[in-house]
Design an enzyme around this catalytic site. Structure first.
Site, PDB file in Angstrom:
ATOM      1  N   ASP A 409     115.737  60.091 -23.133  1.00 44.09           N
ATOM      2  CA  ASP A 409     115.999  60.924 -24.309  1.00 44.09           C
ATOM      3  C   ASP A 409     116.146  60.108 -25.583  1.00 44.09           C
ATOM      4  O   ASP A 409     115.782  60.571 -26.675  1.00 44.09           O
ATOM      5  CB  ASP A 409     117.277  61.746 -24.098  1.00 44.09           C
ATOM      6  CG  ASP A 409     117.094  62.846 -23.048  1.00 44.09           C
ATOM      7  OD1 ASP A 409     115.931  63.219 -22.786  1.00 44.09           O
ATOM      8  OD2 ASP A 409     118.104  63.299 -22.488  1.00 44.09           O
ATOM      9  N   THR A 410     116.683  58.901 -25.480  1.00 46.82           N
ATOM     10  CA  THR A 410     116.938  58.080 -26.677  1.00 46.82           C
ATOM     11  C   THR A 410     115.667  57.485 -27.271  1.00 46.82           C
ATOM     12  O   THR A 410     115.711  56.873 -28.339  1.00 46.82           O
ATOM     13  CB  THR A 410     117.915  56.937 -26.356  1.00 46.82           C
ATOM     14  OG1 THR A 410     117.412  56.176 -25.248  1.00 46.82           O
ATOM     15  CG2 THR A 410     119.298  57.481 -26.016  1.00 46.82           C
TER      16      THR A 410
END
Length: 481
Positions: A409-410
């Protein structure tokens, strides 16, 4: 002539000063160890001064044995935990220590309530709204409510970080659930209001054991229900918030026992923890209210309809041969696979060939604030190599290869769209590197439930497998070039 007790207050000033400098030094990985020592020294000074002031008071201290036993037992437990915990278990230890702080405050408040207000010699103030009656009772109630809530919430957070627990006297492993239907928010609000009402009711009857233990029970249940619905991706926010609550509980306890340094230290920890909580929320583009009362990523995950042919370590090694700049992007997968030492070895191999290597650190990567910093520091990665997201993002356009290990996600470009669960969340610009190498077990979505387009780009090379295994094979392939 100045009394000795007044001179001892200088010790509290020294202690508070050490706390302030300690917290300031915790802002940088390079000075954090010294800051930690300053904080410990400040607490040691505070304990010594408090014991001396108690001894100089009327009647002195009765039961030195219990004080010495408590100090010795606490020091032994703390030393054992700090020296035996693995770096990968540091988030759980931090969560547990937050709980210990809350429990200490709550137990002091409980003992004070039982000692003073259940005594036969105690007389209820009339009217009850006099300051000398109002402040101690409200402080005891607030300390109990926040302290017990912090204890149980921290224990739930610890088991969530561990992934579960083993049932006592068996070898059965139980995965800790994440459960939180929308109606649970009304239950939490009701319990919180109920706790406040019981605290107010104690003004009329402070020695009522039913009210005292009722506040304890409601607070413990509230702590469990607050953390139970929160998933792993929000754990950095939860851990920092629980740290703040432990400080607030300590500050309330300072009012209960009339200890100045406890009020100062608790207020500083509470404020610092709250600031860190909002920094974590900003890094996830989340509001604190949403973290506590709403699910992150929804209950559905995007189904995978695309495929990607995986690369092998030998292919990646050939791409790395002759590059000039590499940025490593660590994620939670690195912590799970405990591959930080192999990542450091990988960087050393590249640096021997005059490659510029640095590490891009996302504020919420991992399961606690600074999780990646702690793991990489344990692997002896120089502090100056650990660069925050905002500072290093501009360098990816000049980077030959970005190595991503266990992050999803990052680094997901979908965050730039401003839509969906990740919309607006600041990310690491790994997709702007010339080549992106991603070590991951599969193409599965991250915690937000959003498919990652970066996985399928032509310049992306996927190494499917366990982080430690893939890093071992990649390092071996590099050495054979």
């Amino acid at each position: 002539m100045v009394e000795v007790s007044s001179l001892l207050d200088i010790g509290y000033l020294i202690s508070a000063t050490l706390f302030i400098f300690g917290i300031k030094m915790l802002g940088s990985p390079k000075t954090a160890p010294k800051g930690n020592m300053y904080g410990a020294l400040g607490m040691f000074v505070a304990v010594i001064v408090t014991v001396l002031k108690m001894q100089l008071s009327d009647g002195g201290i009765e039961g030195w044995m219990w004080i010495i036993l408590g100090l010795g037992l606490g020091a032994a437990i703390g030393y054992w935990m700090a020296t035996t915990v693995e770096m990968t278990g540091m988030p759980e230890l931090v969560a547990l220590f937050n709980g210990f702080g809350g429990a200490a405050s709550a137990l002091v408040a409980l003992s004070e309530a039982l000692k003073v207000y259940t005594s036969e010699t105690y007389e209820l103030a009339t009217p009850i709204f006099q300051v000398y009656h109002l402040i101690p009772i409200l402080a005891i109630g607030a300390s109990a409510l926040v302290g017990w809530m912090t204890l149980t919430g921290s224990l739930v957070a610890m088991f969530k970080l561990k992934g579960g627990f083993t049932i006592p006297f068996t070898e059965k492993w139980v995965r800790f659930p994440t459960w939180g239907p929308s109606w649970l928010n009304y239950v939490k609000s009701g319990l919180f209001l109920g706790g406040l009402i019981m605290i107010i009711m104690t003004l009329n009857d402070p020695g009522n054991l039913g009210l005292i233990y009722g506040i304890v029970g409601v607070s413990c249940l509230l702590g469990i229900l607050f953390v139970l619905p929160i998933g792993g991706a929000d754990m950095p926010v939860v851990v920092s918030l629980l740290n703040s609550l432990s400080g607030i509980a300590a500050a309330f306890t300072g009012f209960v026992v009339g200890n100045t340094v406890l009020i100062i230290a608790g207020s500083m920890v509470g404020a610092a923890g709250l600031i860190l909580t909002f920094i974590m929320c900003k890094a996830m583009n989340r509001e604190l209210f949403d973290v506590l009362f709403k699910a992150f990523g929804g209950s559905t995950k995007e189904s995978l309809t695309r495929t990607k042919v995986g690369s092998d370590p030998e292919e990646v090694a050939m791409v790395l041969d002759g590059i000039s700049k590499c940025i490593i992007v660590p994620g939670y997968g690195m912590a799970v696979s405990q591959s930080q030492h192999l990542v450091k070895e990988f960087a050393d191999i590249l640096e021997e060939n005059d490659v510029d290597v640095s590490y891009a650190i996302h504020p919420v990567a991992g399961r606690m604030p600074g999780h990646m910093n702690v793991l990489l520091a344990e692997a002896n990665v120089p502090y100056e190599k650990l660069i925050e997201m905002d500072e290093i993002n501009s360098e990816f356009s000049e980077c030959d290869v970005a190595l991503v290990i266990g992050a999803n996600d990052t680094i997901n470009p979908a965050a730039r769209s401003g839509e969906g669960p990740l919309g607006g969340m600041p990310i690491i610009d790994a997709d702007k590197a010339g080549v992106v190498v991603i070590i991951k077990r599969s193409l599965s979505v991250g915690y937000a439930g959003v498919d990652n387009d970066l996985f399928y780009e032509d310049k992306t090379m996927m190494l499917f497998g366990d982080g430690k295994k893939m890093m071992t094979e990649l390092n071996s392939a590099l050495k054979e070039l």
